[in-house]
Design a protein around this motif. Structure first.
Motif, PDB file in Angstrom:
ATOM      1  N   UNK A   1       0.849  -1.575  -0.084  1.00 49.54           N
ATOM      2  CA  UNK A   1      -0.098  -0.309  -0.086  1.00 49.54           C
ATOM      3  C   UNK A   1       0.842   1.112  -0.173  1.00 49.54           C
ATOM      4  N   UNK A   2       1.917   1.257   0.880  1.00 49.29           N
ATOM      5  CA  UNK A   2       2.908   2.474   0.857  1.00 49.29           C
ATOM      6  C   UNK A   2       3.688   2.742  -0.551  1.00 49.29           C
ATOM      7  N   UNK A   3       3.952   1.411  -0.812  1.00 49.29           N
ATOM      8  CA  UNK A   3       4.823   1.582  -2.316  1.00 49.29           C
ATOM      9  C   UNK A   3       3.647   2.255  -3.321  1.00 49.29           C
ATOM     10  N   UNK A   4       2.549   1.745  -3.403  1.00 48.15           N
ATOM     11  CA  UNK A   4       1.389   2.166  -4.392  1.00 48.15           C
ATOM     12  C   UNK A   4       1.347   3.600  -4.132  1.00 48.15           C
ATOM     13  N   UNK A   5       1.146   4.106  -2.883  1.00 50.11           N
ATOM     14  CA  UNK A   5       0.741   5.460  -2.609  1.00 50.11           C
ATOM     15  C   UNK A   5       2.110   6.193  -3.166  1.00 50.11           C
ATOM     16  N   UNK A   6       3.215   5.845  -2.718  1.00 51.34           N
ATOM     17  CA  UNK A   6       4.430   6.510  -3.078  1.00 51.34           C
ATOM     18  C   UNK A   6       4.462   6.761  -4.665  1.00 51.34           C
ATOM     19  N   UNK A   7       4.261   5.676  -5.328  1.00 49.40           N
ATOM     20  CA  UNK A   7       4.229   5.661  -6.692  1.00 49.40           C
ATOM     21  C   UNK A   7       3.253   6.429  -7.445  1.00 49.40           C
ATOM     22  N   UNK A   8       2.139   6.494  -6.714  1.00 54.06           N
ATOM     23  CA  UNK A   8       0.731   7.250  -7.554  1.00 54.06           C
ATOM     24  C   UNK A   8       1.105   8.717  -7.363  1.00 54.06           C
ATOM     25  N   UNK A   9       1.920   8.911  -6.027  1.00 56.06           N
ATOM     26  CA  UNK A   9       2.400  10.367  -5.980  1.00 56.06           C
ATOM     27  C   UNK A   9       3.460  10.922  -6.861  1.00 56.06           C
ATOM     28  N   UNK A  10       4.040   9.936  -7.744  1.00 52.29           N
ATOM     29  CA  UNK A  10       5.206  10.286  -8.674  1.00 52.29           C
ATOM     30  C   UNK A  10       4.442  10.708  -9.748  1.00 52.29           C
TER      31      UNK A  10
END
Length: 161
Positions: free
Chosen positions: A151-160
């Motif tokens: 979830x954290x990786x997905x959240x971080x990637x979406x923020x990119x």
């Protein structure tokens, strides 16, 4: 530091390396495509054979009381035109209907029909079963950590974006 440019695994080509140590994009795609294949196969077995993975951009985010197409677009990351086309297909298949939004009569809600509600219940059950199987295979604690980190990786990637 994680590096994917190290050929010390005894492989000589990029494709061999990607098979030995797939990157995040490849792993994500492998999980997504295998999960979609299982979900839609199992939905087909219980009476929803006309659905395709592309319909997930609408169905995965649809609320029982209905959801605006613009919201489906934002949640799924798909363009509004794509969502509109998918909603048209799902209306034709009998899974959803368009209704006026009681909060704003100019807007429309995409609302599941009885067939759509059945699919939503079955889909949720299938996904619970799949996740339970993974948790049993790797251990509940490890799976909980995996989901939190993913979830954290997905959240971080979406923020990119």
């Amino acid at each position: 530091m994680v590096t994917n440019h190290d050929y010390s695994w005894g492989v000589s080509t990029r494709s061999e390396r990607k098979q030995v140590d797939p990157d995040l994009g490849m792993l994500s795609a492998q999980v997504l495509f295998a999960l979609q294949k299982e979900l839609f196969r199992r939905l087909g077995e219980v009476g929803h054979a006309s659905l395709r993975p592309r319909h997930g951009a609408v169905l995965a985010y649809l609320d029982v009381e209905g959801t605006r197409a613009a919201t489906l677009s934002v949640l799924s990351g798909q363009h509004k035109q794509v969502i509109s086309t998918l909603v048209d297909e799902l209306v034709e298949l009998g899974y959803v209907e368009r209704r006026p939004d009681p909060q704003d009569r100019r807007a429309k809600l995409v609302v599941p029909t009885e067939l759509g509600l059945d699919m939503m219940r079955r889909s949720d059950g299938i996904m619970e079963d799949v996740e339970r199987g993974h948790a049993e295979a790797v251990g509940e604690d490890a799976y909980a950590v995996f989901k939190r980190v993913f979830r954290e990786v997905a959240k971080r990637q979406r923020g990119a974006d």
